[in-house]
Write a protein that holds these residues in place. Sequence first.
Motif, PDB file in Angstrom:
ATOM      1  N   LEU A 205       0.832  -1.204   0.000  1.00 48.46           N
ATOM      2  CA  LEU A 205       0.000   0.000   0.000  1.00 48.46           C
ATOM      3  C   LEU A 205       0.866   1.254   0.000  1.00 48.46           C
ATOM      4  CD1 LEU A 205      -2.774  -0.972   2.564  1.00 48.46           C
ATOM      5  CD2 LEU A 205      -3.168  -0.261   0.224  1.00 48.46           C
TER       6      LEU A 205
ATOM      7  N   LYS B 202      -7.864   7.098   1.565  1.00 54.74           N
ATOM      8  CA  LYS B 202      -8.831   6.430   2.442  1.00 54.74           C
ATOM      9  C   LYS B 202     -10.000   5.892   1.614  1.00 54.74           C
ATOM     10  CE  LYS B 202      -9.252   5.365   6.711  1.00 54.74           C
ATOM     11  NZ  LYS B 202      -8.179   4.795   7.505  1.00 54.74           N
ATOM     12  N   VAL B 203     -10.558   6.711   0.770  1.00 52.56           N
ATOM     13  CA  VAL B 203     -11.636   6.249  -0.101  1.00 52.56           C
ATOM     14  C   VAL B 203     -10.969   5.741  -1.358  1.00 52.56           C
ATOM     15  CG1 VAL B 203     -13.817   6.845  -1.191  1.00 52.56           C
ATOM     16  CG2 VAL B 203     -13.070   8.072   0.826  1.00 52.56           C
ATOM     17  N   ARG B 204     -10.662   4.470  -1.396  1.00 51.20           N
ATOM     18  CA  ARG B 204      -9.755   3.969  -2.419  1.00 51.20           C
ATOM     19  C   ARG B 204     -10.310   4.126  -3.815  1.00 51.20           C
ATOM     20  NH1 ARG B 204      -6.524  -1.108  -0.546  1.00 51.20           N
ATOM     21  NH2 ARG B 204      -5.849  -0.951  -2.691  1.00 51.20           N
ATOM     22  N   GLY B 205      -9.452   4.632  -4.698  1.00 51.65           N
ATOM     23  CA  GLY B 205      -9.822   4.765  -6.091  1.00 51.65           C
ATOM     24  C   GLY B 205     -10.474   6.094  -6.434  1.00 51.65           C
ATOM     25  N   ARG B 206     -10.894   6.869  -5.438  1.00 48.82           N
ATOM     26  CA  ARG B 206     -11.578   8.115  -5.738  1.00 48.82           C
ATOM     27  C   ARG B 206     -10.573   9.232  -5.969  1.00 48.82           C
ATOM     28  NH1 ARG B 206     -16.348   8.923  -2.973  1.00 48.82           N
ATOM     29  NH2 ARG B 206     -16.712   6.870  -3.810  1.00 48.82           N
TER      30      ARG B 206
ATOM     31  N   ASN C 196      -8.266  11.244   9.197  1.00 53.35           N
ATOM     32  CA  ASN C 196      -7.910   9.997   8.521  1.00 53.35           C
ATOM     33  C   ASN C 196      -6.497   9.992   7.965  1.00 53.35           C
ATOM     34  OD1 ASN C 196     -10.411   8.895   8.952  1.00 53.35           O
ATOM     35  ND2 ASN C 196     -11.258   9.677   7.041  1.00 53.35           N
ATOM     36  N   ARG C 197      -5.796  11.102   8.097  1.00 47.02           N
ATOM     37  CA  ARG C 197      -4.457  11.232   7.503  1.00 47.02           C
ATOM     38  C   ARG C 197      -4.522  10.966   6.001  1.00 47.02           C
ATOM     39  NH1 ARG C 197      -4.468  12.739  11.967  1.00 47.02           N
ATOM     40  NH2 ARG C 197      -3.110  12.134  13.680  1.00 47.02           N
TER      41      ARG C 197
ATOM     42  N   HIS D 140     -18.513  17.621  -4.285  1.00 47.44           N
ATOM     43  CA  HIS D 140     -18.995  18.082  -2.986  1.00 47.44           C
ATOM     44  C   HIS D 140     -18.973  19.590  -2.796  1.00 47.44           C
ATOM     45  CE1 HIS D 140     -19.499  14.017  -1.711  1.00 47.44           C
ATOM     46  NE2 HIS D 140     -18.283  13.739  -2.135  1.00 47.44           N
TER      47      HIS D 140
ATOM     48  N   LYS E 120       2.271   1.736  -3.358  1.00 44.50           N
ATOM     49  CA  LYS E 120       1.271   2.162  -4.326  1.00 44.50           C
ATOM     50  C   LYS E 120       1.053   3.673  -4.288  1.00 44.50           C
ATOM     51  CE  LYS E 120      -3.391   1.031  -5.770  1.00 44.50           C
ATOM     52  NZ  LYS E 120      -4.204  -0.047  -6.202  1.00 44.50           N
TER      53      LYS E 120
ATOM     54  N   TYR F 274     -15.637  16.882   4.505  1.00 45.54           N
ATOM     55  CA  TYR F 274     -14.508  16.099   3.988  1.00 45.54           C
ATOM     56  C   TYR F 274     -13.181  16.614   4.516  1.00 45.54           C
ATOM     57  CZ  TYR F 274     -16.369  12.887   0.603  1.00 45.54           C
ATOM     58  OH  TYR F 274     -16.979  11.820   0.028  1.00 45.54           O
TER      59      TYR F 274
ATOM     60  N   GLU G 200     -12.650  15.601   8.166  1.00 47.86           N
ATOM     61  CA  GLU G 200     -12.469  14.156   8.307  1.00 47.86           C
ATOM     62  C   GLU G 200     -11.169  13.672   7.672  1.00 47.86           C
ATOM     63  OE1 GLU G 200     -16.195  12.683   6.919  1.00 47.86           O
ATOM     64  OE2 GLU G 200     -17.169  13.366   8.756  1.00 47.86           O
TER      65      GLU G 200
END
Lengths: 536, 315
Positions: B49, B80-84, B272-273, B93, B52, B265, B268
């Motif tokens: 990870l 954190k929100v993988r792929g976004r 979430n780093r 947003h 990546k 967002y 948060e």
Amino acid sequence: MKRLKWLLTLLTLVLFVACGGGGAKESAKTKAEKKVVKINLGQEPGTMDPQLTTDQSAMQILPFIMEGLTRLGATGDVVPGVAESWTVEGNKWTFKLRDTKWSNGKPVTAHDFVFGIRRAIEPETASEYAYMTYYIKNAQAYNEGKIKDFSKVGVKALDDKTVVFELEKPAAYFASVTAFPTYYPLNEEFFKEKGEDYALEKDNFLFNGPFKMVKWEHDSKIVLEKRADYWNSSKIKLDGITALMVNDSNTALNMYKNGELDIVGLGGDQLPEFKDSPELVSYSDGSVWYFEFNTKHKLLKNRKIREAITIAIDRKELVEKIKKDGSKAAQGMVPYGFPGIDKGFREDFGSELYKDNDVERAKQLLAEGLKEVGHTGPVEISLLTGTSDTATKEAQFYQEQLRTKLGIEVKIEQVTFQIRLQRMSSRDFEIVLAGWGPDYNDPMTYMDLWVTNGGNNHTGWSNAEYDALIEKAQTSSDNKVRMEAMAAAEKILAKEFPIGVTFYRNRNRLVKPYLKNVYFRAVGQETDLYYADIQK
Amino acid sequence: MFNYIFKRIVSSVITLLLITTITFFLVHQLPGDPFASEKAIPPKIKAKLMEKYDLDKPLPIQYVKYVGNLLKGDFGLSMKVRGRKVSSMIKNHFPYSLDLGIRAAIFAFFVGVFLGIIAGLNRGKKLDSGAMLLAVIGVSVPSFVLAGTLQWIIVAINGKFGISLLPVAGYDTWQHKVLPTIALGLFPVAVIARMMRASMIDVFSQDYIITAKSKGQKPFKIVTRHGIRNAIMPVVVYMGPLLAAITTGSFVIEKIFSIPGLGRYYVESIYNRDYTVVLGITIFYAFLLVVMLLIVDILYVFIDPRVRLSKGKGE
């Protein structure tokens, strides 16, 4: 003057009305006709990709829209999913598939299941839950890049309708593991067509579960609709599910009262208002909470001191005065509700593995322990915990208990989630308040935590006898042998105290009275609506 | 003139670059990483990870890569929100925050100005005290208390009469937007009302009002033609910074009303780093503010000849 006032009032009104539509009326109409349940997810799923996901929100939605070889039934038992039956011979598990369809009309085949697992363990996928597949022969080696040839991994499609697993060692609960999202089928053709965008939006998703996604507004809501071509669709009573992402608990409760949600979670502070409400449902969420001791610490390396701290706590007061949410006092690692030999693990092997609120014994043990480590003078210990209200309240309770009963001065250290995790893994703590929730429906999901150098064992504790018992339980296929081995291992925990378990957490929800047959579970999907119905 | 604008643009770009650099290094100094989770990840998987997302490389190299991508307009992927994509997060947003912010600003402008006029014209009377009481409440009650109270009132009304007057959260229909607009707008309402009141009182003590009165003009005309037009200027000036502040999203209001805006967002992502998201949103906000300031500065040159003179020569 009057004219001006009128004008301004009008303008303010226009502000609200102008941008509206007839939306409210329309939805009121469809609500009456269709059976749609509105639930709260709390937050946007980190990712909805079954092979990558790790979070609760996705685990809540995925079993609605996807289905593995098996699925978890109402009580957490294993029931057939895409597989209609399975057989076990030693390490070999053979699953027979029924005729089912993807949402694009193509059949779900054995190859889809093999491809899903293959993707989960491809090193470049970097799936955090890849280790859920490590039961399968060579899956770990392949995931770590030690084997390049996938045909050596113990999962095969014999034909379109048969999946065969060869496991590393017998795992009696493997059928329950195949219900986990990492094991969901994945259509290779569809996946390759979508590439990087797979599962990011509703259109980049292929469904094989009882519902399909018709709307996904990120961080706002997910709308599901019943799939008519799901194999068991005659049993599905709901027409749809709307999952909102409201993460303020007071807002969620207001929405429930206002009819905008059908099920809502209640925090400890919100509970008293609904104590006698017929809409209240209380259940164990399967999580167990404990002190994790740093067994390399100058005082806590002593077994007797760890025991003294553990047994001095008055658990009855903790659950009744502090938690106040139906949580149960705990004196053993495995919570209620997990399978054992006859009734259940906890019932079969007793629940009080060590004393509770035994101040006399605790004092004596502490005195002996301090003598053994050669410590004189006041005892000071730090307690590491999170920053939430609940964490504060609990930590203060423990602080007071240990101060008044044992004269130990506890310093509470409150840090954010990220820092706490980092300090736990670098063993930079004295005592940390920690908890664990289950991954699958077997006591092993709790018991394998404390093996030597286990990834989640931050205590530094190591016990060869314990390791051997866990190994025995992992490799035996005889249920009685497995359960007894785990019970014996649990007794070692209760003698050595690398951890001191204090309570099993409870959750409380309100469910609208017209909503029937909703099940709440400790493992996997928390709110099960598979059998649910609306009867107004 | 052109020289001045050019200088301002160059300094804006430098500001943005500085903000990017400082944020980049600060956010990486935070303890923890985006992949920390309650359940331990096997070290091999974690290493994959980190690789990546380039987190295994030394910080300066990550920085150069990041800025390089940024110049190409690539904000990177959320960790954190993988792929976004971070850019699509902002695109999806920000409109919610913008929409709510504009509504709240319009609401604040009209209601605030209205209250201010009433109070100013009735100085010392009951109407003045009433309007100013409202203003004091608006300034002193925190928005989360106000938001919770509004929801509670609606729930109580709906429960009592068995109707559905308004929904308490969400952002679908205009009904959903009423409560958050009021909750977000009440603070600026109070500020504007007080500003407008003071300004009205000031204007009405001026000679030209007395002249107008002595000419025998109608009171309504005096208020609209001479009073408000002059008194409203400070409020109009205040609207600029207000719009910038209010449209970048309010974490509290968005959380309580469950609105998928960008403000939520932002907060948060720090917990979430989620490095790329923190950076992306910071740069986006910085860009917005810098652009607004630039526009205001340039407009000033046109509006106020004194600014043109002193800045043109001084620098």
